[in-house]
Scaffold this active site. Structure first.
Site, short mmCIF file in Angstrom:
data_model
loop_
_atom_site.label_atom_id
_atom_site.label_comp_id
_atom_site.label_asym_id
_atom_site.label_seq_id
_atom_site.Cartn_x
_atom_site.Cartn_y
_atom_site.Cartn_z
N SER A 188 38.32 34.92 47.10
CA SER A 188 39.29 34.93 45.66
C SER A 188 40.85 34.23 46.47
CB SER A 188 39.64 36.90 45.10
OG SER A 188 40.50 36.47 43.84
N TYR A 218 42.09 30.56 41.57
CA TYR A 218 43.33 30.46 40.13
C TYR A 218 44.32 29.45 40.01
CZ TYR A 218 42.09 35.54 39.72
OH TYR A 218 41.20 36.26 39.39
N THR A 277 38.84 29.56 38.64
CA THR A 277 38.40 30.64 37.09
C THR A 277 39.47 30.08 36.52
OG1 THR A 277 38.07 32.64 39.42
CG2 THR A 277 39.35 32.62 36.49
N LYS A 298 34.10 28.97 36.38
CA LYS A 298 33.70 30.20 36.39
C LYS A 298 34.57 30.69 35.27
CE LYS A 298 33.48 34.90 38.97
NZ LYS A 298 34.78 35.07 37.86
N HIS A 303 34.80 37.78 33.29
CA HIS A 303 35.32 38.22 33.70
C HIS A 303 35.18 39.24 33.44
CE1 HIS A 303 39.02 36.90 36.68
NE2 HIS A 303 38.81 38.19 36.90
N SER A 313 29.32 39.66 35.45
CA SER A 313 29.75 39.58 34.29
C SER A 313 28.27 40.75 34.26
CB SER A 313 29.96 39.15 33.09
OG SER A 313 31.45 38.76 33.30
N GLY A 314 28.63 42.32 34.56
CA GLY A 314 27.43 43.12 34.27
C GLY A 314 26.37 43.30 34.78
#
Length: 396
Positions: A128, A152, A178, A260, A284, A316-317
């Site tokens: 990140s 970012y 992202t 993303k 996210h 996600s999940g």
């Protein structure tokens, strides 16, 4: 020789003959509760929390759980190969560790421990922008292992240009941009505790060590850290970016670029038209838009929209090996795993992250075999039940 990930279960059983049992649960869905009991509420809330009342995070899980695997019998599944080719890279399994910022709030070894764990197991680590550790140190910890850099995309073009230059020099091969966080969402778990690590200079390591960022400060970071934090907050996000702005990133990054946060098929088509190499179907982890579509529900529509024009990834999940199976059957080439590895890090450092990777891939390997498959490439929507009309029209 392909790795037999399923052998991890026999390693556990054999160790049990000497009285040893795993330090962490092998059911990865239990990690969040365990972390909540052992770790501080601020950090756990920051990782586990979601936008609004958490409905999107719940929808992510429900969308995966609603789809059920339909196993096939009497197929030779003795030899399996989980390896895949993603963005021109050969990976031992369809998995990468998702970009998660401020990992030092969970464990003092932070990104270095997670990156070493990924390298040890051969899966890519996505660093990140908002890491607690400068990208060069993370790269050093990984040696020659596959690593990707998440951006970012902020307001300062010079800082962005500098980040991309540094990441390439440090051996990061894929850029993951992202798109869904130009602003930070309404997150009650953090708000109720007034907990935002960035205000304390956590998650700012790449910025505070960046020459372009530092050139915008009146005083060095070390002399006025508060001013540095405020400068960071002022440039972190940019709600004004539009599709034509992607040309700037392509101009300054000569490797694959993946966007993303794509959930709409038209956005996936725009990504292809803009010359991008892939998308991550992601909301996210439910952290940005309360009430948003579940990522697994969006996945097949995005996959159908772009066909072979883009590499489609998913997050996600994802919590279990059968979640990986389902995501691949719905059209993803590979998945990015987030919260479970972060809980593993918080509970047991690098060994905890390795435990999570090995558990997930052992369970996926076994699910694949017991469902009649020997490779991820044969999975398609016909292997699932509980899918909406139209999803069976697509298979790999």
């Amino acid at each position: 020789m392909p790795r037999n990930w399923a052998d991890f279960q026999y390693e556990i059983y054999l160790n049990g003959m000497t009285g040893a049992v795993p330090r962490l649960p092998t059911d990865l869905t239990r990690l969040e509760e365990l972390a909540a009991h052992r770790l501080a509420p601020g950090p756990v809330g920051y990782v586990a929390g979601s936008a609004g009342d958490g409905s999107t995070a719940r929808a992510n899980r429900a969308a995966l759980e609603r789809r059920r695997i339909v196993p096939r019998m009497l197929r030779d599944v003795r030899e399996r190969d989980l390896s895949v080719r993603v963005l021109g890279r050969s990976l031992p399994a369809p998995l990468a560790l998702a970009p998660v910022g401020v990992l030092s709030i969970m464990h003092p070894d932070a990104e270095g421990a997670a990156a070493r764990a990924a390298a040890a197991q051969g899966v890519p680590f996505v660093l990140s922008s908002a890491s607690s550790t400068p990208m060069e140190q993370v790269a050093e910890a990984m040696g020659d292992a596959e690593r990707w850099f998440q951006l970012y995309w902020g307001r300062d073009r010079e800082v962005t240009r500098s980040f991309l230059r540094r990441a390439r020099a440090a051996g990061f091969s894929v850029l993951v941009v992202t798109l869904d966080t130009p602003l930070v969402s309404w997150r009650p778990r953090d708000l109720d505790q007034a907990y935002l690590p960035f205000l304390h200079g956590v998650g700012t390591a790449n910025y505070f060590t960046d020459p372009a960022f530092r050139s915008g400060l009146a005083k060095p970071v070390e002399e006025d850290p508060r001013a540095a934090v405020l400068h960071f907050l002022g440039l972190f996000g940019d709600a004004g970016h539009t599709w034509p702005d992607l040309a700037f990133l392509r101009e300054h990054w000569d490797g694959p670029i993946v966007l993303k946060g794509v959930l709409h098929p038209d956005d996936a088509r725009l990504a292809a038209e803009a010359g991008m190499d892939g998308v991550v179907v992601s909301n996210h982890g439910g952290r940005q838009v309360a009430g948003a579509v579940a990522a697994a529900d969006a996945l097949p529509r995005v996959a159908r929209a772009v066909g072979e024009r883009l590499t489609v990834l998913f997050d996600s999940g994802v919590r279990t090996g059968d979640d990986v199976f389902k995501a691949l059957a719905l059209g993803a080439r590979a998945v990015l795993l987030g919260r479970p590895y972060v809980y593993g890090l918080g509970l047991d450092g690098q060994p905890g992250v390795e435990h999570v990777i090995r558990c997930l891939l052992a369970e996926f390997d076994l699910t694949l075999a017991l469902s009649g498959h020997t490779t991820p490439s044969t999975l398609g929507a016909a292997d699932l039940d509980g899918t909406p009309p139209g999803e069976h029209d697509r298979a790999h």
